[in-house]
Scaffold this motif. Structure first.
Motif, PDB file in Angstrom:
ATOM      1  N   PRO A  58       0.813  -1.215   0.000  1.00 32.42           N
ATOM      2  CA  PRO A  58       0.000   0.000   0.000  1.00 32.42           C
ATOM      3  C   PRO A  58       0.848   1.268   0.000  1.00 32.42           C
ATOM      4  O   PRO A  58       1.936   1.298   0.568  1.00 32.42           O
ATOM      5  N   VAL A  59       0.313   2.286  -0.666  1.00 33.16           N
ATOM      6  CA  VAL A  59       0.972   3.590  -0.738  1.00 33.16           C
ATOM      7  C   VAL A  59      -0.031   4.659  -0.324  1.00 33.16           C
ATOM      8  O   VAL A  59      -1.234   4.419  -0.291  1.00 33.16           O
ATOM      9  N   ASP A  60       0.487   5.836  -0.022  1.00 36.56           N
ATOM     10  CA  ASP A  60      -0.390   6.964   0.281  1.00 36.56           C
ATOM     11  C   ASP A  60      -0.069   8.100  -0.681  1.00 36.56           C
ATOM     12  O   ASP A  60       0.883   8.028  -1.468  1.00 36.56           O
ATOM     13  N   ALA A  61      -0.867   9.139  -0.635  1.00 31.59           N
ATOM     14  CA  ALA A  61      -0.721  10.265  -1.563  1.00 31.59           C
ATOM     15  C   ALA A  61       0.658  10.904  -1.471  1.00 31.59           C
ATOM     16  O   ALA A  61       1.205  11.349  -2.488  1.00 31.59           O
ATOM     17  N   GLU A  62       1.224  10.954  -0.289  1.00 30.49           N
ATOM     18  CA  GLU A  62       2.554  11.545  -0.115  1.00 30.49           C
ATOM     19  C   GLU A  62       3.623  10.760  -0.884  1.00 30.49           C
ATOM     20  O   GLU A  62       4.566  11.344  -1.402  1.00 30.49           O
ATOM     21  N   GLN A  63       3.460   9.453  -0.983  1.00 31.95           N
ATOM     22  CA  GLN A  63       4.415   8.632  -1.734  1.00 31.95           C
ATOM     23  C   GLN A  63       4.178   8.721  -3.237  1.00 31.95           C
ATOM     24  O   GLN A  63       5.120   8.615  -4.017  1.00 31.95           O
TER      25      GLN A  63
END
Length: 186
Positions: A49-54
């Motif tokens: 999983p990734v987030d918007a910052e990544q």
């Protein structure tokens, strides 16, 4: 859904054309698509999983490379919301400047099953023609049925790189190479 059923298409040809709103929606879409198992994870950010910052640095780098003759971002919208997107990019080497590559074909999961991907790819043909391209190429991941999707839209499988994509230890997949000849595509 046909092209007319998509409420709109936005073509971004220069970095300055991407509004803060479209940037935020692009990053949000890329994040949710990557986290839902979409075949759109670049080397620029980690395995989900990734987030918007990544995801934001990858999106910013993609947008920084846009130019009318070199690369364009195509957004599909439904009721003012980003439903999907892709990039058409020209190859710059003089021997292959007549063809381009389609990258990052994504449909937001909330809009899947409505023909957004098909509409985007039909519209990408026109974008590519505006750019003076004669062929489009794409590499797709084996095991997701993507080659059948592209075939229905007139693309032809031209080769495979066996085991080119390692999704996890013991999970190697072919990369399926596909092409669309814009001079003959209907």
């Amino acid at each position: 859904m046909d092209d007319d059923a998509v409420a709109g298409f936005v073509q971004i040809a220069r970095p300055r054309e991407l509004t803060a709103r479209w940037r935020a929606e692009l990053i949000a879409c890329w994040t949710v698509v990557a986290n839902s198992g979409g075949a759109v994870v670049p080397l620029a950010f980690p395995v989900p999983p990734v987030d918007a910052e990544q995801v934001a640095p990858a999106a910013d780098a993609l947008v920084a490379g846009l130019a009318p003759d070199r690369g364009r971002l195509l957004l599909a919208t439904v009721e003012g919301t980003l439903a999907g997107w892709l990039v058409v990019r020209r190859e710059l080497h003089p021997l292959i400047r007549h063809w381009g590559v389609v990258n990052h074909v994504q449909t937001h999961p909330a809009f899947r099953g409505r023909g957004i991907g098909s509409a985007l790819l039909r519209r990408a043909r026109g974008t590519a023609t505006e750019m003076g391209l004669e062929q489009l190429h794409i590499g797709v991941r084996e095991g997701l049925g993507l080659e059948d999707f592209y075939r229905r839209l007139g693309w032809t499988e031209v080769g495979r790189w066996p085991g080119a994509l390692r999704l996890a230890p013991g999970d190697d997949r072919d990369e399926i190479l596909m092409a669309l000849d814009l001079r003959t595509a209907g």
